[in-house]
Design an enzyme around this catalytic site. Structure first.
Site, mmCIF file in Angstrom:
data_model
loop_
_atom_site.group_PDB
_atom_site.id
_atom_site.type_symbol
_atom_site.label_atom_id
_atom_site.label_comp_id
_atom_site.label_asym_id
_atom_site.label_seq_id
_atom_site.Cartn_x
_atom_site.Cartn_y
_atom_site.Cartn_z
ATOM 1 N N LYS A 157 -3.880 -13.135 2.591
ATOM 2 C CA LYS A 157 -4.079 -12.192 3.442
ATOM 3 C C LYS A 157 -5.456 -12.152 3.868
ATOM 4 O O LYS A 157 -6.242 -11.843 2.905
ATOM 5 C CB LYS A 157 -3.547 -10.696 3.084
ATOM 6 C CG LYS A 157 -3.812 -9.534 3.969
ATOM 7 C CD LYS A 157 -2.962 -8.297 3.261
ATOM 8 C CE LYS A 157 -3.072 -7.246 4.192
ATOM 9 N NZ LYS A 157 -2.224 -6.155 3.693
ATOM 10 N N GLY A 194 0.817 -1.171 0.003
ATOM 11 C CA GLY A 194 0.138 0.108 0.087
ATOM 12 C C GLY A 194 0.833 1.274 0.221
ATOM 13 O O GLY A 194 0.658 2.306 -0.589
ATOM 14 N N GLY A 233 -5.028 1.572 11.333
ATOM 15 C CA GLY A 233 -4.167 2.441 12.378
ATOM 16 C C GLY A 233 -4.713 1.949 14.034
ATOM 17 O O GLY A 233 -5.064 0.828 14.011
ATOM 18 N N THR A 281 0.271 2.544 8.762
ATOM 19 C CA THR A 281 -0.375 3.814 9.312
ATOM 20 C C THR A 281 0.474 4.370 10.451
ATOM 21 O O THR A 281 0.505 5.386 10.756
ATOM 22 C CB THR A 281 -1.464 3.274 9.604
ATOM 23 O OG1 THR A 281 -2.365 2.857 8.409
ATOM 24 C CG2 THR A 281 -2.439 4.769 10.280
ATOM 25 N N ASN A 294 -8.942 4.337 4.133
ATOM 26 C CA ASN A 294 -8.802 4.611 2.633
ATOM 27 C C ASN A 294 -9.558 3.918 1.802
ATOM 28 O O ASN A 294 -10.406 2.839 2.270
ATOM 29 C CB ASN A 294 -7.308 4.109 2.204
ATOM 30 C CG ASN A 294 -7.391 2.887 2.095
ATOM 31 O OD1 ASN A 294 -7.383 2.404 0.775
ATOM 32 N ND2 ASN A 294 -6.902 1.952 2.785
ATOM 33 N N ASN A 313 -12.085 -2.512 -0.706
ATOM 34 C CA ASN A 313 -12.439 -1.284 -1.688
ATOM 35 C C ASN A 313 -12.469 -1.890 -3.287
ATOM 36 O O ASN A 313 -12.652 -0.927 -4.043
ATOM 37 C CB ASN A 313 -11.183 -0.450 -1.755
ATOM 38 C CG ASN A 313 -11.256 0.207 -0.071
ATOM 39 O OD1 ASN A 313 -12.057 0.768 0.498
ATOM 40 N ND2 ASN A 313 -9.845 0.097 0.483
ATOM 41 N N THR A 314 -12.364 -3.173 -3.318
ATOM 42 C CA THR A 314 -12.824 -3.494 -4.545
ATOM 43 C C THR A 314 -14.236 -4.332 -4.520
ATOM 44 O O THR A 314 -13.924 -5.422 -3.673
ATOM 45 C CB THR A 314 -11.655 -4.574 -5.381
ATOM 46 O OG1 THR A 314 -10.602 -3.620 -5.445
ATOM 47 C CG2 THR A 314 -11.964 -5.321 -6.603
ATOM 48 N N SER A 346 -3.768 -8.783 9.764
ATOM 49 C CA SER A 346 -5.057 -8.720 8.973
ATOM 50 C C SER A 346 -4.924 -7.403 7.963
ATOM 51 O O SER A 346 -4.047 -6.616 8.044
ATOM 52 C CB SER A 346 -6.105 -8.700 9.721
ATOM 53 O OG SER A 346 -6.178 -7.520 10.404
ATOM 54 N N ASN A 347 -5.854 -7.267 7.122
ATOM 55 C CA ASN A 347 -6.206 -6.135 6.416
ATOM 56 C C ASN A 347 -6.968 -5.043 7.266
ATOM 57 O O ASN A 347 -7.072 -5.029 8.445
ATOM 58 C CB ASN A 347 -7.020 -6.394 4.839
ATOM 59 C CG ASN A 347 -6.530 -5.646 3.972
ATOM 60 O OD1 ASN A 347 -6.306 -4.450 3.917
ATOM 61 N ND2 ASN A 347 -6.330 -6.340 2.761
ATOM 62 N N GLY A 389 -2.536 -1.673 13.467
ATOM 63 C CA GLY A 389 -2.397 -0.928 14.621
ATOM 64 C C GLY A 389 -1.064 -0.844 15.292
ATOM 65 O O GLY A 389 -0.983 -0.411 16.615
ATOM 66 N N GLY A 427 -8.924 1.473 -3.726
ATOM 67 C CA GLY A 427 -9.421 0.493 -4.754
ATOM 68 C C GLY A 427 -7.937 0.032 -5.944
ATOM 69 O O GLY A 427 -8.201 -0.012 -6.876
ATOM 70 N N PHE A 428 -7.096 -0.066 -5.313
ATOM 71 C CA PHE A 428 -5.985 -1.223 -5.869
ATOM 72 C C PHE A 428 -5.256 0.058 -7.088
ATOM 73 O O PHE A 428 -5.160 -0.564 -8.319
ATOM 74 C CB PHE A 428 -6.643 -2.530 -6.393
ATOM 75 C CG PHE A 428 -6.528 -3.535 -5.785
ATOM 76 C CD1 PHE A 428 -6.277 -3.486 -4.130
ATOM 77 C CD2 PHE A 428 -7.085 -4.727 -6.041
ATOM 78 C CE1 PHE A 428 -5.855 -4.316 -3.335
ATOM 79 C CE2 PHE A 428 -7.073 -5.663 -4.917
ATOM 80 C CZ PHE A 428 -6.669 -5.540 -3.759
ATOM 81 N N SER A 486 -9.212 -6.648 0.644
ATOM 82 C CA SER A 486 -9.408 -5.470 0.637
ATOM 83 C C SER A 486 -10.796 -5.187 0.593
ATOM 84 O O SER A 486 -11.709 -5.714 -0.223
ATOM 85 C CB SER A 486 -8.675 -4.718 -0.815
ATOM 86 O OG SER A 486 -8.959 -3.536 -0.728
#
Length: 356
Positions: free
Chosen positions: A209, A62, A260, A311, A110, A173-174, A237-238, A289, A113-114, A171
């Protein structure tokens, strides 16, 4: 040199998050970053996946999506770097704005989206890859008609330059990507990916993942599928879609994956549960985190053999890497040990028993 990757921490935190990220990558390309000159303490070294890690701290994917600065990141003191997520073809990702930062929550959301330049561009850069461990995180294109084929493409194209692979099916975001975590879909995916990896002249280790939002009841079957298909490790993890406990209400309303400090307990509990499910026999990468020396040690004690940051560096800067190394050495010494092994998973039972 103080500040995140050579730029002042205050300046970067005042900028739009995506602009700050671009500046950080550019500063690395220009050589404006704190260089590590002393070798790591040998007590931090581990041989995992038949790879020699000088220390367990990695840069999570990322940050260096397009494999522009793996050499520079290793030069900052990371024990390994993971580039990507890479898709077969370039894609621009989701519309702007798509990255949001909360100082009060020490967190980022975030919905990128890759966004990346595609596998071919990264391949060209990684052909000049540095000495050191550089993993490749692979994903599926947003509009792909065959997402499993996209992962197979990543294995086939990037096999010559990847120290290891991470299959990113987590993810948020896809659209629909996390559906690949369902046991039947995951089994079909891993069978095809492992067949592609088996056809390579060399066979980089394969990691999977997972999302921290998997239901407790689903986790044993998912982990069982991963183990049955011969994966070499699991990344836990993600980012999460959960918004529990956030102080910044406007921030909490943004769509996307949360990373975070607020992710730490959720991801670490899941890490410990995966450690128990695998009986401590499968190396785990703890992510989510880590923003202090104490949280890094806790991840190891919950079951992580390796760690990844991202993060936490946004808020703490690169000095965090050295603080974690010193804390791990202190923990080794307190345990009267010679390496990290006695620390890994020693509090997994306690973490796994925590409520979600």
């Amino acid at each position: 040199m103080n500040g995140l990757f050579g730029f002042g921490q205050t300046l970067l935190l005042a900028l739009d998050p995506e602009r700050a990220h671009d500046l950080a990558v550019k500063s690395l390309e220009l050589g404006l970053y704190p260089h590590t000159t002393e070798p790591d303490d040998k007590r931090l070294a581990q041989r995992i996946f038949d790879l020699d890690f000088p220390n367990p701290i990695g840069m999570a994917p990322g940050f260096d999506k397009n494999a522009r600065v793996p050499r520079e990141l290793l030069g900052m003191g990371f024990g390994f770097v993971e580039v990507g997520t890479l898709t077969p073809r370039p894609q621009s990702g989701n519309p702007l704005p798509r990255v949001f930062r909360s100082m009060s929550d020490r967190a980022v959301i975030n919905r990128l989206g890759f966004n990346n330049d595609g596998q071919e561009a990264a391949l060209a850069r990684l052909k000049q890859r540095p000495a050191g461990i550089v993993g490749v995180n692979i994903g599926a294109g947003r509009d792909s008609p065959d997402r499993v084929a996209d992962y197979v493409s990543g294995i086939e194209r990037m096999g010559a330059v990847a120290s290891y692979f991470t299959v990113n099916i987590s993810s948020p975001n896809t659209p629909g990507l996390r559906d690949l975590q369902a046991p039947a879909a995951l089994d079909a995916l891993l069978q095809r990916v492992q067949a592609a990896r088996g056809a390579l002249p060399s066979k980089p280790p394969l990691l999977v993942k997972l999302a921290p939002d998997l239901a407790d009841d689903d986790l044993p079957e998912v982990v069982g599928v991963i183990v049955a298909n011969g994966a070499d490790g699991i990344v836990v993890s993600n980012t999460t879609l959960v918004r529990d406990g956030l102080k910044d209400a406007a921030f909490a309303r943004e769509a996307g994956g949360l990373s975070g400090r607020p992710l730490f307990a959720r991801a670490t509990r899941m890490l410990a549960r995966v450690y128990k499910l695998t009986q401590g026999k499968l190396p785990l990468v703890g992510v989510g985190g880590i923003d202090s020396a104490e949280t890094a040690v806790a991840k190891v004690e919950a079951g992580a053999s390796l760690l990844q940051l991202y993060t936490g560096l946004v808020f703490e800067g690169p000095a965090l890497i050295g603080r974690i190394k010193r804390a791990l050495i202190s923990a080794i010494e307190r345990a009267d040990a010679t390496d990290l092994k006695p620390l890994i998973g020693r509090r997994a039972e306690e973490w796994a028993a925590r409520s979600a």
